[in-house]
Design a protein around this motif. Structure first.
Motif, PDB file in Angstrom:
ATOM      1  N   LYS A 167       0.834  -1.202   0.000  1.00 21.18           N
ATOM      2  CA  LYS A 167       0.000   0.000   0.000  1.00 21.18           C
ATOM      3  C   LYS A 167       0.871   1.254   0.000  1.00 21.18           C
ATOM      4  O   LYS A 167       0.552   2.240  -0.679  1.00 21.18           O
ATOM      5  CB  LYS A 167      -0.941   0.011   1.203  1.00 21.18           C
ATOM      6  N   ALA A 168       1.970   1.217   0.737  1.00 18.46           N
ATOM      7  CA  ALA A 168       2.874   2.375   0.756  1.00 18.46           C
ATOM      8  C   ALA A 168       3.446   2.640  -0.637  1.00 18.46           C
ATOM      9  O   ALA A 168       3.620   3.795  -1.039  1.00 18.46           O
ATOM     10  CB  ALA A 168       4.003   2.131   1.754  1.00 18.46           C
ATOM     11  N   ARG A 169       3.716   1.575  -1.383  1.00 15.69           N
ATOM     12  CA  ARG A 169       4.219   1.749  -2.744  1.00 15.69           C
ATOM     13  C   ARG A 169       3.132   2.328  -3.654  1.00 15.69           C
ATOM     14  O   ARG A 169       3.406   3.198  -4.486  1.00 15.69           O
ATOM     15  CB  ARG A 169       4.714   0.403  -3.293  1.00 15.69           C
ATOM     16  N   LEU A 170       1.916   1.850  -3.488  1.00 17.66           N
ATOM     17  CA  LEU A 170       0.807   2.386  -4.281  1.00 17.66           C
ATOM     18  C   LEU A 170       0.577   3.859  -3.976  1.00 17.66           C
ATOM     19  O   LEU A 170       0.257   4.644  -4.882  1.00 17.66           O
ATOM     20  CB  LEU A 170      -0.463   1.592  -4.010  1.00 17.66           C
ATOM     21  N   ASP A 171       0.735   4.245  -2.717  1.00 16.61           N
ATOM     22  CA  ASP A 171       0.589   5.655  -2.351  1.00 16.61           C
ATOM     23  C   ASP A 171       1.599   6.510  -3.112  1.00 16.61           C
ATOM     24  O   ASP A 171       1.266   7.593  -3.608  1.00 16.61           O
ATOM     25  CB  ASP A 171       0.794   5.840  -0.841  1.00 16.61           C
TER      26      ASP A 171
END
Length: 405
Positions: free
Chosen positions: A129-133
């Motif tokens: 999720k942090a990468r998608l952010d």
């Protein structure tokens, strides 16, 4: 006067990519169909109207004076879900160690496989999720994501489930690819593992993936083995993709044409024969300039030759622990500066052609009435400025499905 949800007005440039631009049937398209001093109306999550001086009432009006408006970037090749990082390998690379040297010393893909196997679903969701952010922050509104860091049935399916969960909870749309054939695990031989992929993994991908990929490369999966896996994937409605000719020319580009793959990716060492076969079959070449950059290689994919031969070219980050970037702007910059693509070609490759590489060009990738309103506004006066001003995030506003993020 009609009221729309969002009206963007006074844009220095709107890059629509509208027109005869289907690289599955045409050659490379670099006509961006620009509208200067343009306006864009969005309603009910869709692009409603594009033109000059549009007259609508709006719930939200955005003055885009001096700004450039593009369709959201589409990243068609990522390894989004994995655990851990491998920054310790950088010193080894700087000392001249090759990827195979690093693999023998305990780094490389098997280090990531071990970490990913041990990670819980919650851990993988949090890290990914942090990468998608970061992707969204830099203008990527849709991405493809591959499994491949499990190399066993349990973990490969766990990764696909995590990707589908993320697709439900995150703004970025995710298209899933099954890449059980990413490497041959240490604990089995290649024939045994291929049987495991075909007999155990593929039947469990139903509803979890759209594509089947394989790393067709010397020392990994041969052309014959790759074909066997990709043809088996078709039985489960998985369209073929292929990692082809990254390190040596194995004939992966020819295989892509033979199995009617939607794309062949990497293509650093592909022969003219392979590229011509791709062009004839309208196979999209997904180029990943971040990979040779991060590996400090001298050679990049020969984009100019591919375009000349009529191969439709897309761009992607190849986000993974060995090429750690979520930024498609950086990839556009590398494509222009290191592969000699024009800004128009690179932007086309990062939007419309990339959407074609994951089968979503009828929905996203260009600014046309009726398409999903995935729009980005960049703090720059024109599209040429994107590769010109490198090393910063030019994206100022992201609109996903008609919602300002």
């Amino acid at each position: 006067m009609m009221t729309v949800d969002i009206l963007i007005k006074n844009a220095s440039e709107i890059v629509t990519l509208k027109g005869d631009n289907n690289p599955r049937t045409k050659k490379q398209m670099s006509n961006l169909s620009l509208i200067n001093n343009g306006s864009l109306a969005i309603n009910d999550g869709k692009i409603f109207d594009i033109g000059k001086n549009l007259k609508y009432n709006a719930e939200k009006t955005i003055d885009a004076k001096g700004k450039t408006v593009l369709p959201g970037f589409v990243d068609p090749h990522t390894h989004l879900v994995f655990s851990g990082s491998r920054e310790f390998e950088l010193d080894m690379k700087l000392k001249g160690f090759t990827y195979m040297d690093i693999l023998k010393k305990g780094g490389g893909i098997f280090y990531t496989v071990e970490k990913t196997r041990k990670a819980s679903n919650d851990d993988l969701i949090k890290e990914s999720k942090a990468r998608l952010d970061k992707m969204l922050l830099h203008g990527t509104t849709t991405c493809e994501a591959k499994s491949g860091y499990g190399l066993d049935t349990k973990t490969e399916i766990k990764i696909l489930n995590v990707q589908n969960t993320l697709n439900k909870i995150h703004r970025v749309d995710i298209v899933s690819t099954f890449l059980g054939a990413h490497a041959i695990p240490k604990e089995v031989d290649s024939d045994e593992y291929i049987d495991q992929i075909i007999d155990e993994m593929l039947p469990k991908t139903k509803g979890l993936a759209d594509f089947c990929d394989v790393f067709c490369e010397k020392g990994v999966f041969t052309v014959k083995q790759s074909k066997k896996i990709l043809e088996a994937g078709k039985k489960y409605s998985l369209k073929p993709k292929i990692h082809a000719d990254e390190i040596v020319d194995t004939g992966g580009a020819c295989l892509a044409a033979e199995v009617d793959a939607i794309s062949a990716d990497h293509l650093l060492m592909s022969s003219d024969k392979g590229l011509k076969a791709m062009a004839k079959s309208n196979i999209i070449g997904v180029l990943l300039p971040g990979t040779p950059f991060s590996l400090m290689m001298k050679d990049y994919s020969n984009a100019r030759k591919m375009i000349k031969l009529g191969v439709p070219v897309a761009l992607a980050t190849d986000l993974n622990p060995n090429c750690y970037t979520e930024n498609m702007q950086f990839i556009i910059q590398l494509a222009c500066l290191n592969m000699k693509m024009t800004p128009a070609e690179a932007i086309t490759a990062a939007t419309y052609n990339s959407a074609c590489a994951i089968g979503l060009n009828n929905k996203i990738g260009s600014i046309e009435s009726g398409k999903q309103a995935d729009i980005i506004m960049l703090n720059c006066p024109n599209h040429i400025f994107i590769p010109y001003h490198f090393g910063v995030n030019l994206v100022e506003t992201v609109i996903k499905k008609g919602v300002i993020i």
